[in-house]
Scaffold this active site. Structure first.
Site, PDB file in Angstrom:
ATOM      1  N   CYS A   2       0.882  -1.315  -0.211  1.00 17.59           N
ATOM      2  CA  CYS A   2      -0.097  -0.058  -0.036  1.00 17.59           C
ATOM      3  C   CYS A   2       1.062   1.207  -0.051  1.00 17.59           C
ATOM      4  O   CYS A   2       1.682   1.567  -1.110  1.00 17.59           O
ATOM      5  CB  CYS A   2      -0.931  -0.020   1.178  1.00 17.59           C
ATOM      6  SG  CYS A   2      -2.191   1.056   0.770  1.00 17.59           S
ATOM      7  N   HIS A  24      -3.774  -4.960   0.091  1.00 21.36           N
ATOM      8  CA  HIS A  24      -3.548  -5.185   1.559  1.00 21.36           C
ATOM      9  C   HIS A  24      -3.383  -6.948   1.440  1.00 21.36           C
ATOM     10  O   HIS A  24      -4.319  -7.406   2.038  1.00 21.36           O
ATOM     11  CB  HIS A  24      -4.343  -4.773   2.574  1.00 21.36           C
ATOM     12  CG  HIS A  24      -3.927  -3.552   2.841  1.00 21.36           C
ATOM     13  ND1 HIS A  24      -2.794  -2.952   3.667  1.00 21.36           N
ATOM     14  CD2 HIS A  24      -4.552  -2.048   2.192  1.00 21.36           C
ATOM     15  CE1 HIS A  24      -3.026  -1.426   3.598  1.00 21.36           C
ATOM     16  NE2 HIS A  24      -3.855  -1.016   2.952  1.00 21.36           N
ATOM     17  N   GLU A  37      -1.926  -8.570   3.441  1.00 20.41           N
ATOM     18  CA  GLU A  37      -2.016  -9.022   4.925  1.00 20.41           C
ATOM     19  C   GLU A  37      -3.467  -9.025   5.557  1.00 20.41           C
ATOM     20  O   GLU A  37      -3.615  -9.602   6.458  1.00 20.41           O
ATOM     21  CB  GLU A  37      -0.840  -8.231   5.864  1.00 20.41           C
ATOM     22  CG  GLU A  37      -1.795  -6.691   6.048  1.00 20.41           C
ATOM     23  CD  GLU A  37      -1.756  -5.958   4.950  1.00 20.41           C
ATOM     24  OE1 GLU A  37      -1.551  -6.078   3.852  1.00 20.41           O
ATOM     25  OE2 GLU A  37      -2.398  -4.669   5.324  1.00 20.41           O
TER      26      GLU A  37
END
Ligand code: MN
Length: 243
Positions: free
Chosen positions: A116, A219, A221
């Protein structure tokens, strides 16, 4: 031995319990970054903003890979622009620290997973530029600031053939989450654009022939538990770091 993976932080003023509401910064990183690293075979280590060049070099001596995490906007001064009206939150100390750290990481060819804000820092560190606000500056832009939670994917990304992401994932398209209002404008000359959304916005950058230099605008994660492509990207990064 598990590889040690540094994760950069962002900052906010005050602590979660509200006891120091002025003048005290708190370094933080959302716990999904650490969890994704841990469950992919790495040992996560948080890197605070308070660093100088000597400290950054010493920290990187002991680390096997770096995650540049999400965070505020990079100050446009670092890519030669003046602030525009839709610019978001800034933290120039964080910018200076991450830009210095990124240059050393690239010098040493340490595995780098830039997420990001991270893909934006990676690009600016090498001389690239950013759109200060996608909606204001990109014609026909999709919604890149989803209201849905981070674990929900909302738009499609097309992967460039023969890129690292395409070969790791063995796919032409994937679905990703999207929580960014800025994006890469001019990519740095060393970096190859390897994924775009349907409106042409850059969603991944790679430095080819490196151990692992990958920036993604989404993202992973946030989706590592349920989404196979997100898992594969983290696993490939940790493997490149020696795990
Ligand atoms: Mn997006």
């Amino acid at each position: 031995m598990k590889p040690l993976i540094g994760i950069t932080c962002s900052r906010q003023v005050g602590g979660a319990w509200g006891a120091y509401d002025t003048g005290h910064f708190m370094d933080y990183a959302f716990d999904e970054y650490g969890k994704a690293v841990l469950h992919s075979g790495g040992a996560p280590v948080l890197i605070p903003v308070t660093q100088d060049a000597g400290s950054i070099a010493a920290v990187l001596d002991r680390l096997d890979g770096i995650v540049l995490s999400g965070g505020p906007d990079v100050h446009p001064r670092f890519y030669g622009e003046e602030p525009m009206p839709r610019l978001g939150d800034l933290d120039e100390d964080l910018d200076r620290m991450e830009l210095e750290l990124t240059r050393v990481v690239l010098d040493r060819d340490l595995p780098l997973f830039a997420i990001c804000r991270g893909i934006q820092v990676l690009n600016v560190a090498l001389g690239g530029t950013l759109y200060q606000d996608i909606q204001a500056l990109v014609d026909g832009a999709l919604n890149h600031v989803q209201q849905a939670p981070k674990h929900v994917t909302t738009h499609t990304v097309r992967l460039e053939p023969h890129s690292m992401v395409a070969s790791l994932l063995n796919r032409r398209t994937i679905r990703v989450n999207s929580k960014h209002h800025q994006a890469v404008k001019e990519p740095a000359s060393e970096l190859r654009v390897t994924a775009r959304s349907g409106d042409g916005v850059v969603e991944a950058l790679e430095w080819p022939d490196r151990r692992f230099t990958l920036g993604v605008q989404w993202h992973p994660e946030g989706t590592w538990e349920t989404d196979p492509p997100s898992k594969k990207l983290f696993r490939a990064f940790i493997k490149a770091a020696g795990g």
